[in-house]
Scaffold this motif. Structure first.
Motif, PDB file in Angstrom:
ATOM      1  N   ARG A 129       0.832  -1.206   0.000  1.00 20.93           N
ATOM      2  CA  ARG A 129       0.000   0.000   0.000  1.00 20.93           C
ATOM      3  C   ARG A 129       0.867   1.258   0.000  1.00 20.93           C
ATOM      4  O   ARG A 129       2.065   1.211   0.268  1.00 20.93           O
ATOM      5  N   ALA A 130       0.222   2.390  -0.284  1.00 20.54           N
ATOM      6  CA  ALA A 130       0.938   3.664  -0.294  1.00 20.54           C
ATOM      7  C   ALA A 130       0.268   4.689   0.616  1.00 20.54           C
ATOM      8  O   ALA A 130       0.513   5.880   0.495  1.00 20.54           O
ATOM      9  N   LYS A 131      -0.576   4.216   1.524  1.00 20.83           N
ATOM     10  CA  LYS A 131      -1.202   5.095   2.510  1.00 20.83           C
ATOM     11  C   LYS A 131      -0.405   5.015   3.804  1.00 20.83           C
ATOM     12  O   LYS A 131      -0.137   3.932   4.317  1.00 20.83           O
ATOM     13  N   LEU A 132      -0.031   6.172   4.340  1.00 26.01           N
ATOM     14  CA  LEU A 132       0.802   6.209   5.538  1.00 26.01           C
ATOM     15  C   LEU A 132       0.072   5.625   6.746  1.00 26.01           C
ATOM     16  O   LEU A 132      -1.115   5.886   6.960  1.00 26.01           O
ATOM     17  N   THR A 133       0.800   4.853   7.536  1.00 27.30           N
ATOM     18  CA  THR A 133       0.269   4.351   8.799  1.00 27.30           C
ATOM     19  C   THR A 133       0.395   5.447   9.861  1.00 27.30           C
ATOM     20  O   THR A 133       1.094   6.450   9.666  1.00 27.30           O
ATOM     21  N   ASP A 134      -0.253   5.254  10.994  1.00 21.59           N
ATOM     22  CA  ASP A 134      -0.134   6.228  12.086  1.00 21.59           C
ATOM     23  C   ASP A 134       1.311   6.306  12.577  1.00 21.59           C
ATOM     24  O   ASP A 134       1.822   7.394  12.865  1.00 21.59           O
ATOM     25  N   ALA A 135       1.976   5.143  12.664  1.00 23.02           N
ATOM     26  CA  ALA A 135       3.378   5.136  13.090  1.00 23.02           C
ATOM     27  C   ALA A 135       4.245   5.866  12.073  1.00 23.02           C
ATOM     28  O   ALA A 135       5.183   6.593  12.438  1.00 23.02           O
ATOM     29  N   GLY A 136       3.932   5.690  10.794  1.00 20.86           N
ATOM     30  CA  GLY A 136       4.679   6.389   9.753  1.00 20.86           C
ATOM     31  C   GLY A 136       4.507   7.896   9.840  1.00 20.86           C
ATOM     32  O   GLY A 136       5.471   8.659   9.676  1.00 20.86           O
ATOM     33  N   LYS A 137       3.291   8.337  10.111  1.00 15.73           N
ATOM     34  CA  LYS A 137       3.041   9.776  10.242  1.00 15.73           C
ATOM     35  C   LYS A 137       3.815  10.363  11.419  1.00 15.73           C
ATOM     36  O   LYS A 137       4.376  11.464  11.316  1.00 15.73           O
ATOM     37  N   ARG A 138       3.863   9.622  12.528  1.00 12.88           N
ATOM     38  CA  ARG A 138       4.602  10.126  13.693  1.00 12.88           C
ATOM     39  C   ARG A 138       6.093  10.244  13.373  1.00 12.88           C
ATOM     40  O   ARG A 138       6.747  11.225  13.760  1.00 12.88           O
ATOM     41  N   ALA A 139       6.630   9.249  12.654  1.00 17.59           N
ATOM     42  CA  ALA A 139       8.047   9.308  12.283  1.00 17.59           C
ATOM     43  C   ALA A 139       8.320  10.501  11.371  1.00 17.59           C
ATOM     44  O   ALA A 139       9.327  11.208  11.530  1.00 17.59           O
ATOM     45  N   LEU A 140       7.425  10.747  10.429  1.00 18.87           N
ATOM     46  CA  LEU A 140       7.616  11.860   9.495  1.00 18.87           C
ATOM     47  C   LEU A 140       7.416  13.215  10.165  1.00 18.87           C
ATOM     48  O   LEU A 140       8.010  14.214   9.729  1.00 18.87           O
ATOM     49  N   ASN A 141       6.609  13.265  11.209  1.00 20.88           N
ATOM     50  CA  ASN A 141       6.433  14.533  11.926  1.00 20.88           C
ATOM     51  C   ASN A 141       7.762  15.004  12.515  1.00 20.88           C
ATOM     52  O   ASN A 141       8.104  16.192  12.460  1.00 20.88           O
ATOM     53  N   GLY A 142       8.525  14.059  13.086  1.00 19.24           N
ATOM     54  CA  GLY A 142       9.838  14.416  13.624  1.00 19.24           C
ATOM     55  C   GLY A 142      10.800  14.842  12.528  1.00 19.24           C
ATOM     56  O   GLY A 142      11.583  15.785  12.695  1.00 19.24           O
ATOM     57  N   ILE A 143      10.742  14.156  11.386  1.00 21.47           N
ATOM     58  CA  ILE A 143      11.611  14.511  10.260  1.00 21.47           C
ATOM     59  C   ILE A 143      11.252  15.895   9.732  1.00 21.47           C
ATOM     60  O   ILE A 143      12.133  16.695   9.391  1.00 21.47           O
ATOM     61  N   ALA A 144       9.961  16.190   9.678  1.00 26.35           N
ATOM     62  CA  ALA A 144       9.527  17.515   9.217  1.00 26.35           C
ATOM     63  C   ALA A 144      10.066  18.611  10.133  1.00 26.35           C
ATOM     64  O   ALA A 144      10.476  19.688   9.664  1.00 26.35           O
ATOM     65  N   ARG A 145      10.090  18.353  11.439  1.00 25.08           N
ATOM     66  CA  ARG A 145      10.652  19.345  12.373  1.00 25.08           C
ATOM     67  C   ARG A 145      12.133  19.568  12.091  1.00 25.08           C
ATOM     68  O   ARG A 145      12.619  20.711  12.111  1.00 25.08           O
ATOM     69  N   ASP A 146      12.859  18.476  11.829  1.00 25.26           N
ATOM     70  CA  ASP A 146      14.279  18.625  11.494  1.00 25.26           C
ATOM     71  C   ASP A 146      14.458  19.463  10.227  1.00 25.26           C
ATOM     72  O   ASP A 146      15.359  20.306  10.137  1.00 25.26           O
ATOM     73  N   LEU A 147      13.601  19.225   9.243  1.00 20.83           N
ATOM     74  CA  LEU A 147      13.731  19.933   7.963  1.00 20.83           C
ATOM     75  C   LEU A 147      13.386  21.411   8.081  1.00 20.83           C
ATOM     76  O   LEU A 147      13.902  22.241   7.319  1.00 20.83           O
ATOM     77  N   THR A 148      12.516  21.753   9.017  1.00 20.80           N
ATOM     78  CA  THR A 148      12.125  23.160   9.169  1.00 20.80           C
ATOM     79  C   THR A 148      12.986  23.903  10.189  1.00 20.80           C
ATOM     80  O   THR A 148      12.949  25.138  10.230  1.00 20.80           O
ATOM     81  N   VAL A 149      13.763  23.164  10.991  1.00 19.45           N
ATOM     82  CA  VAL A 149      14.598  23.814  12.010  1.00 19.45           C
ATOM     83  C   VAL A 149      16.079  23.630  11.673  1.00 19.45           C
ATOM     84  O   VAL A 149      16.753  24.569  11.253  1.00 19.45           O
ATOM     85  N   THR A 150      16.582  22.411  11.825  1.00 22.51           N
ATOM     86  CA  THR A 150      18.009  22.157  11.600  1.00 22.51           C
ATOM     87  C   THR A 150      18.403  22.397  10.148  1.00 22.51           C
ATOM     88  O   THR A 150      19.474  22.938   9.865  1.00 22.51           O
ATOM     89  N   TYR A 151      17.542  21.977   9.228  1.00 22.53           N
ATOM     90  CA  TYR A 151      17.876  22.063   7.802  1.00 22.53           C
ATOM     91  C   TYR A 151      17.023  23.106   7.080  1.00 22.53           C
ATOM     92  O   TYR A 151      16.748  22.981   5.886  1.00 22.53           O
ATOM     93  N   SER A 152      16.614  24.110   7.778  1.00 24.76           N
ATOM     94  CA  SER A 152      15.767  25.148   7.193  1.00 24.76           C
ATOM     95  C   SER A 152      16.412  25.756   5.946  1.00 24.76           C
ATOM     96  O   SER A 152      17.590  26.121   5.956  1.00 24.76           O
ATOM     97  N   GLY A 153      15.640  25.826   4.876  1.00 24.10           N
ATOM     98  CA  GLY A 153      16.122  26.440   3.645  1.00 24.10           C
ATOM     99  C   GLY A 153      16.821  25.492   2.692  1.00 24.10           C
ATOM    100  O   GLY A 153      17.004  25.816   1.515  1.00 24.10           O
ATOM    101  N   ARG A 154      17.223  24.322   3.162  1.00 24.55           N
ATOM    102  CA  ARG A 154      17.903  23.388   2.259  1.00 24.55           C
ATOM    103  C   ARG A 154      16.910  22.690   1.330  1.00 24.55           C
ATOM    104  O   ARG A 154      15.787  22.379   1.734  1.00 24.55           O
ATOM    105  N   PRO A 155      17.334  22.397   0.101  1.00 20.14           N
ATOM    106  CA  PRO A 155      16.496  21.557  -0.766  1.00 20.14           C
ATOM    107  C   PRO A 155      16.338  20.168  -0.148  1.00 20.14           C
ATOM    108  O   PRO A 155      17.257  19.663   0.504  1.00 20.14           O
ATOM    109  N   VAL A 156      15.191  19.569  -0.358  1.00 19.77           N
ATOM    110  CA  VAL A 156      14.893  18.258   0.218  1.00 19.77           C
ATOM    111  C   VAL A 156      14.550  17.296  -0.914  1.00 19.77           C
ATOM    112  O   VAL A 156      13.743  17.617  -1.793  1.00 19.77           O
ATOM    113  N   ARG A 157      15.157  16.130  -0.867  1.00 19.72           N
ATOM    114  CA  ARG A 157      14.900  15.120  -1.894  1.00 19.72           C
ATOM    115  C   ARG A 157      14.362  13.855  -1.226  1.00 19.72           C
ATOM    116  O   ARG A 157      14.975  13.337  -0.289  1.00 19.72           O
TER     117      ARG A 157
END
Length: 234
Positions: A129-157
Motif C-alpha cells: 500500500r501507499a497510505k501512511l500508517t499512524d506510526a509512519g506519520k509520527r516518524a515523518l512529523n519528527g523529520i519535518a521538524r528537522d527539515l524546518t529547524v536544523t535544515y531550514s532552507g535546504r532543498p529536500v529530496r
C-alpha cells in the motif's frame, strides 16, 4: 391351430417386441444424453488445452515483466549515479568538495550529497500500500521538524525504494515496483508539506528496486530494501 398359423403368430409377436424396443422414448433419450455427454467431454478437453496455453502465456509475460523491471532498475541506477557524479563535480568546482557543513540532526547521517535519514516501508506503510500508517506519520512529523529547524532552507529530496519482487498481489493497484515507489514517495512528500515543509524545497523521486542496500534473496534483505530515503541537500 395349424403350424402355418402358429408360425405367423410367433412372427407377429417378434415384430411387435422389436417395434416396442425401437420406439421406446427412454432409449432415444439415453442415446441423446450419451451424445451430449460426448460433446461436453470434447468441449472440456478443448477448454483445458486453451487454459494451459493461457497459463503458459501468463508465465512468459511474467518473466518478460521481471526482465523489464530489472532493465528499468538498472537504468534508474545509472541515471542516479550520473547525477551524483555531476553534483560531486559541481561541488569540487565550487571549492566545497562535498564537505559536511552545519550540524547533523539526531538520526540523520552526513553524506557528500547532504544529510540523509532512512525510514523503512514497514513503518510507513502496510504491505503493498501507499497510505501512511499512524506510526509512519509520527516518524515523518519528527523529520519535518528537522527539515524546518536544523535544515531550514535546504532543498529536500525524497526517494522511494522497493524490493526486487515483481508486483503480484496488488497488481490492480500498481503497474510495477516503480509505480509503487512513486506513490509511496509522493505520500511522504505530501505529509511533509502538511507539516510545514515548503513545497518549493521538495523533490520526489521513484527508484523502484534500484540501488538495493541488501540482497533480495532473503526476507530480511527485502525488508531493508523497502524504504524511503530523505536528503537535506547541501
Amino acid at each position: 391351430m395349424t403350424r402355418q398359423g402358429q408360425g405367423g403368430l410367433i412372427l407377429l409377436v417378434a415384430i411387435s417386441a422389436f417395434g416396442a424396443i425401437g420406439c421406446n422414448p427412454n432409449a432415444r433419450e439415453i442415446q441423446t444424453l450419451k451424445l451430449h455427454k460426448q460433446a461436453l467431454q470434447r468441449e472440456n478437453t478443448k477448454l483445458a488445452a486453451q487454459l494451459k496455453d493461457a497459463l503458459d502465456e501468463q508465465d512468459t509475460l511474467l518473466r518478460e515483466l521481471e526482465d523489464k523491471d530489472a532493465e528499468l532498475a538498472q537504468a534508474a541506477e545509472q541515471w542516479q549515479d550520473a547525477e551524483d557524479r555531476a553534483k560531486a563535480a559541481e561541488a569540487i568546482a565550487a571549492g566545497i568538495g562535498g564537505a559536511p557543513t552545519g550540524p547533523t540532526a539526531d538520526g540523520w547521517t552526513a553524506t557528500p550529497a547532504g544529510d540523509k535519514i532512512t525510514v523503512g516501508s514497514n513503518i510507513l506503510f502496510s504491505p503493498g500500500r501507499a497510505k501512511l500508517t499512524d506510526a509512519g506519520k509520527r516518524a515523518l512529523n519528527g523529520i519535518a521538524r528537522d527539515l524546518t529547524v536544523t535544515y531550514s532552507g535546504r532543498p529536500v529530496r525524497v526517494y522511494g525504494f522497493t524490493d526486487g519482487d515483481p508486483i503480484r498481489k496488488t497488481k490492480k493497484l500498481w503497474q510495477d515496483n516503480l509505480d509503487l515507489s512513486a506513490n509511496r514517495a509522493m505520500a511522504v512528500t505530501r505529509h511533509l508539506i502538511g507539516q510545514g515543509v515548503d513545497t518549493e524545497r521538495l523533490e520526489t523521486i521513484a527508484m523502484g528496486p534500484a540501488r538495493p542496500v541488501a540482497s533480495n534473496s532473503s526476507a530480511a534483505g527485502k525488508a531493508r530494501n523497502r524504504r524511503v530515503e530523505i536528503y537535506a541537500i547541501r
